[in-house]
Design a protein around this motif. Structure first.
Motif, mmCIF file in Angstrom:
data_model
loop_
_atom_site.group_PDB
_atom_site.id
_atom_site.type_symbol
_atom_site.label_atom_id
_atom_site.label_comp_id
_atom_site.label_asym_id
_atom_site.label_seq_id
_atom_site.Cartn_x
_atom_site.Cartn_y
_atom_site.Cartn_z
ATOM 1 N N GLY A 82 -0.301 15.186 -8.652
ATOM 2 C CA GLY A 82 0.542 16.248 -9.178
ATOM 3 C C GLY A 82 1.335 16.948 -8.096
ATOM 4 N N ARG A 83 1.760 16.190 -7.103
ATOM 5 C CA ARG A 83 2.446 16.788 -5.959
ATOM 6 C C ARG A 83 3.737 17.492 -6.381
ATOM 7 N N ARG A 84 4.000 18.611 -5.771
ATOM 8 C CA ARG A 84 5.254 19.328 -5.965
ATOM 9 C C ARG A 84 6.087 19.196 -4.688
ATOM 10 N N TYR A 85 7.382 19.267 -4.816
ATOM 11 C CA TYR A 85 8.290 18.961 -3.721
ATOM 12 C C TYR A 85 9.067 20.217 -3.339
ATOM 13 N N ARG A 86 8.876 20.652 -2.115
ATOM 14 C CA ARG A 86 9.483 21.910 -1.673
ATOM 15 C C ARG A 86 10.945 21.732 -1.292
ATOM 16 N N LEU A 93 0.828 -1.202 0.000
ATOM 17 C CA LEU A 93 0.000 0.000 0.000
ATOM 18 C C LEU A 93 0.865 1.256 0.000
ATOM 19 N N ALA A 94 2.001 1.214 0.680
ATOM 20 C CA ALA A 94 2.916 2.360 0.664
ATOM 21 C C ALA A 94 3.425 2.623 -0.750
ATOM 22 N N HIS A 95 3.656 1.540 -1.503
ATOM 23 C CA HIS A 95 4.091 1.703 -2.892
ATOM 24 C C HIS A 95 3.000 2.392 -3.718
ATOM 25 N N HIS A 112 8.540 5.884 -1.253
ATOM 26 C CA HIS A 112 7.303 5.197 -1.600
ATOM 27 C C HIS A 112 7.387 4.455 -2.929
ATOM 28 N N VAL A 113 8.015 5.065 -3.929
ATOM 29 C CA VAL A 113 8.022 4.407 -5.237
ATOM 30 C C VAL A 113 9.168 3.415 -5.395
ATOM 31 N N MET A 134 0.916 10.068 -5.262
ATOM 32 C CA MET A 134 1.597 11.364 -5.297
ATOM 33 C C MET A 134 1.698 11.889 -6.723
ATOM 34 N N ASP A 135 1.978 10.992 -7.666
ATOM 35 C CA ASP A 135 2.036 11.397 -9.070
ATOM 36 C C ASP A 135 0.659 11.831 -9.572
#
Length: 319
Positions: A131-135, A119-121, A146-147, A127-128
């Protein structure tokens, strides 16, 4: 899910054959390493890879990493939900028609994989979809965990690892692999609307997120790619220690994959701004070289039980 006795698992040659075909077409680098496993471990690794590849393809509307001619059914969010339902059913032992989830069911039962890792995978794919952005780079590393990090953990369990330190080093190898992948694919990912470079890194080189894919910005992108490759190095080093805890043939396979992916990162840095003219990959000769080097690593057990460096990111640290 505790491992089940081998005699309780009926053979499914079709699943194994399909998984072998999937990896041969989807990842030549991993296929090279997988050939070095003992038969039982090889089958488990291939079955797990088939499920991971299928989930990735479903979310991205691809087939073996390539774009489909016809869009798949449902929205990305609906596809993620369907993948989670089938994953839960696989771990619950329900009868399934989809061979990719039968593959997951078989490898999970045989090797005692926990549902939480699967489930974590899927959360990484979510997240994709969002459309998550990474600060910050810590945000990017959380995505990598996760991936890829949880996949490294599951793969090491397929190889028989159960010690927490070994599982952590397997996750470190997943992180290193994913950092290398991100560096190699910065431009094509940006063209597809995905950006894993942290916003603070972009700001440091004066690069706007919308400009990452532009040819005139290749020099700045190359600087950030080299930074990602350098960041991967201590995770590769941590994983190298963990290899010694694996059975001999598994150590050979993992050491080979370790070398192949590090070589990809080295080539990305060497090419600099031209790294995205064509996709970086390793040649057949380079893969053979890494197979030989991997054999030497597996044969030379160092007995190094040094603790994992405290400065490395860990998924359960506060964020």
């Amino acid at each position: 899910m505790p491992p089940l006795p081998e005699e309780s698992l009926p053979p499914d040659d079709d699943l194994a054959a399909q998984a072998a075909e999937t990896i041969a077409r989807g990842s030549q680098s991993f296929a090279t390493a997988a050939r070095l496993f003992d038969p039982v471990t090889r089958e488990g690794a291939l079955l797990l890879y088939a499920w991971c590849r299928h989930c990735d393809d479903v979310v991205d509307d691809q087939h073996l990493g390539f774009n489909r001619d016809v869009a798949g059914p449902g929205t990305p969010e609906e596809r993620i939900a369907a993948l989670e339902r089938l994953t839960r059913r696989a771990f619950a032992g329900e009868a399934l028609e989809d061979p990719n989830f039968r593959a997951l069911q078989r490898v999970a039962r045989r090797h005692g994989l926990p549902l939480s890792l699967a489930l974590a995978h899927l959360d990484g794919f979510r997240m994709d979809v969002e459309g998550r952005r990474y600060r910050t780079i810590e945000d990017t590393l959380d995505y990598c965990h996760h991936v890829a990090g949880v996949v490294g953990t599951m793969m090491s369990m397929v190889m028989g690892a159960r010690e927490a330190a070994t599982l952590q080093r397997a996750a470190d190898l997943g992180l290193a692999f994913q950092l290398t992948n991100i560096a190699r694919d910065i431009v094509p990912d940006a063209l597809a609307g995905r950006l894993y470079l942290p916003a603070d890194w972009l700001a440091e080189v004066g690069l706007d997120p919308e400009g990452v894919a532009l040819p005139e910005n290749r020099g700045k992108v190359a600087v950030l790619a080299a930074r990602l490759v350098a960041l991967a190095e201590p995770y590769y080093a941590s994983a190298r220690i963990g290899i010694d805890a694996l059975p001999r043939r598994s150590a050979w396979a993992v050491a080979t994959a370790h070398g192949v992916y590090r070589a990809i990162g080295t080539e990305v840095v060497r090419r600099g701004p031209r790294a995205w003219d064509t996709r970086v990959s390793t040649s057949r000769a380079e893969k053979l070289s890494q197979v030989l080097r991997g054999a030497a690593v597996a044969a030379r057990r160092r007995g190094d039980d040094a603790p994992r460096p405290s400065g490395l990111w860990c998924h359960d640290q506060p964020r």
